[in-house]
Design an enzyme around this catalytic site. Structure first.
Site, PDB file in Angstrom:
ATOM      1  N   LYS A  57       0.753  -1.062   0.126  1.00  0.00           N
ATOM      2  CA  LYS A  57       0.316  -0.112   0.090  1.00  0.00           C
ATOM      3  C   LYS A  57       0.791   0.959   0.444  1.00  0.00           C
ATOM      4  CE  LYS A  57      -3.658  -2.908   2.523  1.00  0.00           C
ATOM      5  NZ  LYS A  57      -4.539  -3.138   3.812  1.00  0.00           N
ATOM      6  N   GLN A 101      -3.809  -1.565   9.444  1.00  0.00           N
ATOM      7  CA  GLN A 101      -3.909  -3.369   9.020  1.00  0.00           C
ATOM      8  C   GLN A 101      -4.466  -4.566  10.052  1.00  0.00           C
ATOM      9  OE1 GLN A 101      -3.172  -3.507   5.339  1.00  0.00           O
ATOM     10  NE2 GLN A 101      -3.486  -5.820   6.709  1.00  0.00           N
ATOM     11  N   ASP A 124     -11.300   2.652   4.313  1.00  0.00           N
ATOM     12  CA  ASP A 124     -10.815   0.989   3.945  1.00  0.00           C
ATOM     13  C   ASP A 124     -12.214   1.318   3.731  1.00  0.00           C
ATOM     14  OD1 ASP A 124      -8.805  -0.346   3.749  1.00  0.00           O
ATOM     15  OD2 ASP A 124      -7.913  -0.700   6.199  1.00  0.00           O
TER      16      ASP A 124
END
Ligand code: NAD
Length: 300
Positions: A57, A101, A124
């Protein structure tokens, strides 16, 4: 008899196309006085898969002309400290998007940490406000993987209206939002959706009626050829590492679908790797750019 030639839904091709669009949009945005989108990623512990995902990412941020900040913490940090770090990023006007994450260590509640992210920076798309708005069809950050799958179907102009879409897996980040997106009145979408999960009985009977199968289970090669109707579209979300002594590393990645035996049967299929995973990054990057644009509107 089924005659259509199977086509790979190529994550490399589609993600390259979308990344070009994003780069172009970032350039245009900066030319008009906007600042570089800035993603902050939080990594707790040193799980190798999580390290690889976050690394990718951050690398994509560089490639697309975004700024990125990676915050790494030891696996024994407290939940309250992690939440205070999220709040610090919420209050930092230079940061547009925040991602944490997952999975987090067992002593930290993923829900509490995600809930602490400002909805305006929830790139996200996991915050309850983002998910609630998605459910209601209101503009919001879509969860990155389902968003990426919709972008893939859109790119290949696959008309899913009226199709029977069987989604296997009910996680909050893939299976559940996927059912919402595939059933809503849009294209892609407009499908008749069945959600299956670990307690589903007669899974094979159900998948054999599917025009599209979206597998997000986390079990290597679980969807086998005898579960697939000829001509079906297969979207394989799974990322599973299995032993492979022929590889230098001793292992390789496979999906939730038995690709070698299913591919010859179907009309379209995503490979693993080089399929949905690359599209997830596109979803995340599109959300981050959107967050930067919305922040400018809010902050001025
Ligand atoms: P998860 O691990 O949270 O849940 C798995 C789901 O599968 C559960 O809802 C469960 O009910 C269902 N399930 C388990 N066994 C089953 C069975 N025998 N029959 C039917 N359903 C069953 O799921 P997740 O976080 O959505 O991840 C699923 C897979 O997708 C994993 O391999 C993960 O690594 C991968 N993943 C990939 C991406 C990507 O970008 N490609 C993104 C997220 C997750």
């Amino acid at each position: 008899m089924y005659l259509r030639v199977m086509q790979i839904l190529d994550g490399v091709l589609v993600s390259a196309h979308i990344k070009e669009q994003i780069k172009h949009e970032v350039n245009e945005w900066q030319t008009n006085g906007g600042k570089k989108p800035h993603l902050a990623a939080i990594l707790v512990g040193n799980n190798p898969a999580s390290e690889a995902y976050v690394g990718s990412k951050v690398k994509h941020c560089e490639e697309l002309g975004f700024d990125s900040t990676l915050l790494r913490f030891e696996k024994d940090i407290t939940e309250s400290f992690l939440i205070s770090e999220v709040e610090r990023l919420n209050n930092d006007d230079t940061i547009d998007g925040i991602l944490v994450q997952l999975p987090l260590p067992g002593h930290i509640s993923g829900d509490s940490v995600i809930n602490a992210i400002s909805p305006g920076k929830d790139v996200d798309g996991f915050h309850p406000i983002s998910l609630g708005k998605m459910l209601l069809g209101q503009p919001t950050f879509l969860p990155a993987t389902p968003y990426g799958i919709m972008l893939m179907l859109e790119y290949y102009k696959i008309d899913t209206a009226g199709m029977h879409c069987v989604i296997i897996g009910r996680s909050n980040i893939v299976g559940t939002p996927m059912t919402i997106l595939m059933s809503r009145a849009s294209n892609p979408g407009n499908a008749t959706v069945t959600m299956c999960h670990s307690k589903t009985k007669n899974l094979k009977e159900i998948t054999l009626t599917a025009d599209i199968i979206i597998a997000a289970i986390g079990r290597p090669k679980y969807v086998t050829a005898d579960m697939v109707k000829p001509g079906a579209i297969i979207i394989d979300v799974g990322i599973n590492r299995i032993d492979d002594p022929t590889k230098k590393s001793g292992s390789r990645l496979v999906g939730d679908v038995d690709f070698d035996n299913v591919a010859p049967l179907c009309s379209y299929i995503t490979p693993v790797p080089k399929g949905v995973g690359l599209m997830t990054i596109c979803g995340l990057m599109k959300n981050t750019l959107l967050a930067a644009k919305q922040a400018k509107e809010l902050i001025g």
